[in-house]
Design a protein around this motif. Structure first.
Motif, PDB file in Angstrom:
ATOM      1  N   LYS A   1       0.834  -1.200   0.000  1.00  0.00           N
ATOM      2  CA  LYS A   1       0.000   0.000   0.000  1.00  0.00           C
ATOM      3  C   LYS A   1       0.870   1.252   0.000  1.00  0.00           C
ATOM      4  CE  LYS A   1      -3.850   2.102   2.569  1.00  0.00           C
ATOM      5  NZ  LYS A   1      -3.759   3.270   1.744  1.00  0.00           N
TER       6      LYS A   1
ATOM      7  N   ALA B   1      -4.282  16.395  -4.075  1.00  0.00           N
ATOM      8  CA  ALA B   1      -4.972  15.116  -4.281  1.00  0.00           C
ATOM      9  C   ALA B   1      -4.388  14.027  -3.379  1.00  0.00           C
ATOM     10  CB  ALA B   1      -4.876  14.708  -5.748  1.00  0.00           C
ATOM     11  N   LEU B   2      -3.067  13.979  -3.260  1.00  0.00           N
ATOM     12  CA  LEU B   2      -2.427  12.981  -2.383  1.00  0.00           C
ATOM     13  C   LEU B   2      -2.854  13.205  -0.937  1.00  0.00           C
ATOM     14  CD1 LEU B   2       1.173  12.895  -3.889  1.00  0.00           C
ATOM     15  CD2 LEU B   2      -0.482  11.003  -3.901  1.00  0.00           C
ATOM     16  N   ARG B   3      -2.806  14.461  -0.508  1.00  0.00           N
ATOM     17  CA  ARG B   3      -3.181  14.784   0.884  1.00  0.00           C
ATOM     18  C   ARG B   3      -4.641  14.410   1.137  1.00  0.00           C
ATOM     19  NH1 ARG B   3      -0.104  20.079  -0.355  1.00  0.00           N
ATOM     20  NH2 ARG B   3       1.972  19.645   0.491  1.00  0.00           N
ATOM     21  N   ALA B   4      -5.511  14.652   0.148  1.00  0.00           N
ATOM     22  CA  ALA B   4      -6.932  14.334   0.300  1.00  0.00           C
ATOM     23  C   ALA B   4      -7.142  12.827   0.451  1.00  0.00           C
ATOM     24  CB  ALA B   4      -7.721  14.870  -0.899  1.00  0.00           C
ATOM     25  N   GLU B   5      -6.247  12.033  -0.131  1.00  0.00           N
ATOM     26  CA  GLU B   5      -6.332  10.570  -0.020  1.00  0.00           C
ATOM     27  C   GLU B   5      -5.669  10.051   1.258  1.00  0.00           C
ATOM     28  OE1 GLU B   5      -5.152   8.235  -3.480  1.00  0.00           O
ATOM     29  OE2 GLU B   5      -5.548   9.989  -4.726  1.00  0.00           O
ATOM     30  N   GLY B   6      -5.100  10.958   2.047  1.00  0.00           N
ATOM     31  CA  GLY B   6      -4.441  10.534   3.275  1.00  0.00           C
ATOM     32  C   GLY B   6      -3.044   9.980   3.059  1.00  0.00           C
ATOM     33  N   ILE B   7      -2.455  10.286   1.922  1.00  0.00           N
ATOM     34  CA  ILE B   7      -1.089   9.838   1.635  1.00  0.00           C
ATOM     35  C   ILE B   7      -0.124  10.929   2.087  1.00  0.00           C
ATOM     36  CG2 ILE B   7       0.527   9.249  -0.221  1.00  0.00           C
ATOM     37  CD1 ILE B   7      -1.925   8.020  -1.691  1.00  0.00           C
TER      38      ILE B   7
ATOM     39  N   ARG C   1      -0.219   8.667 -11.201  1.00  0.00           N
ATOM     40  CA  ARG C   1      -1.063   7.659 -11.868  1.00  0.00           C
ATOM     41  C   ARG C   1      -0.324   6.331 -11.988  1.00  0.00           C
ATOM     42  NH1 ARG C   1      -2.775  11.832 -15.012  1.00  0.00           N
ATOM     43  NH2 ARG C   1      -1.329  11.331 -16.686  1.00  0.00           N
TER      44      ARG C   1
ATOM     45  N   GLN D   1      -0.362   4.570  -8.711  1.00  0.00           N
ATOM     46  CA  GLN D   1      -1.671   4.016  -8.384  1.00  0.00           C
ATOM     47  C   GLN D   1      -1.964   2.761  -9.207  1.00  0.00           C
ATOM     48  OE1 GLN D   1      -3.575   7.779  -8.941  1.00  0.00           O
ATOM     49  NE2 GLN D   1      -3.706   8.183  -6.758  1.00  0.00           N
TER      50      GLN D   1
END
Length: 178
Positions: free
Chosen positions: A8, A45-51, A172, A175
């Motif tokens: 992950k 976008a990464l921060r919004a996904e909790g990465i 991308r 992912q």
């Protein structure tokens, strides 16, 4: 979700100059910081996904006496002002001949960032614009992705397993691999 914790993606680390911001050699002036196209959107976008996000940067200008550690800190603060907060910063102040374990392509800063984030290196990726970035990631057990700029050597592009046209393309690729 990957089948194991190690598959992950937990953090994306970025080279600073030439990757997150336009490369200004030995920049000590926060006013000269200019984000690369799409950098803010990718980070948001990464921060919004909790990465988690981090910066891994060689700053040999400190060892060479061309810029001070305070100059680098001021530039880094401006990077955060423009691109948002990073979970971890790693800066190598040494010159190539110092033989340190932190300067990319050595894996020291990647190991340190992962330790600070409390994640395994296999859960991290490092995106950069030169071969040393990819080599540091691979030496640490993380995923390296090259986003070439006009200064990236053709040999570095040829050697890199993962190459993307821009930061969004690099994320991308990550992912797709997970």
């Amino acid at each position: 979700m990957g089948s194991s914790v190690t598959s992950k993606l937990r953090a994306v680390l970025f080279d600073r100059d030439g990757t997150l911001v336009v490369d200004v050699p030995y920049n000590g002036d926060p006013d000269r910081v200019q984000p690369m196209p799409g950098a803010k959107e990718v980070l948001d976008a990464l921060r919004a996904e909790g990465i988690a996000t981090g910066v891994i940067s060689n700053q040999s200008g400190i060892a060479r006496g061309m810029i001070s550690a305070d100059d680098v800190a001021s530039v880094n603060a401006r990077v955060e002002e423009l691109l948002g907060p990073f979970d971890v910063w790693e800066v190598c102040p040494h010159a190539e001949q110092d033989g340190c374990t932190c300067r990319k392509p050595a894996p020291g800063m990647v190991h340190s960032a992962c330790r600070k984030l409390g994640i395994p290196e296999a859960g991290a990726a490092l995106i950069g614009d030169i071969g040393a970035d990819v080599k540091a990631a691979e030496a640490a057990g993380a995923t390296g992705i090259l986003v070439p700029t006009p200064v990236t050597l053709a040999a570095e592009v040829a050697e890199a397993e993962l190459v993307a046209q821009d930061l969004a393309g690099a994320v991308r690729l990550l992912q797709e691999r997970r």
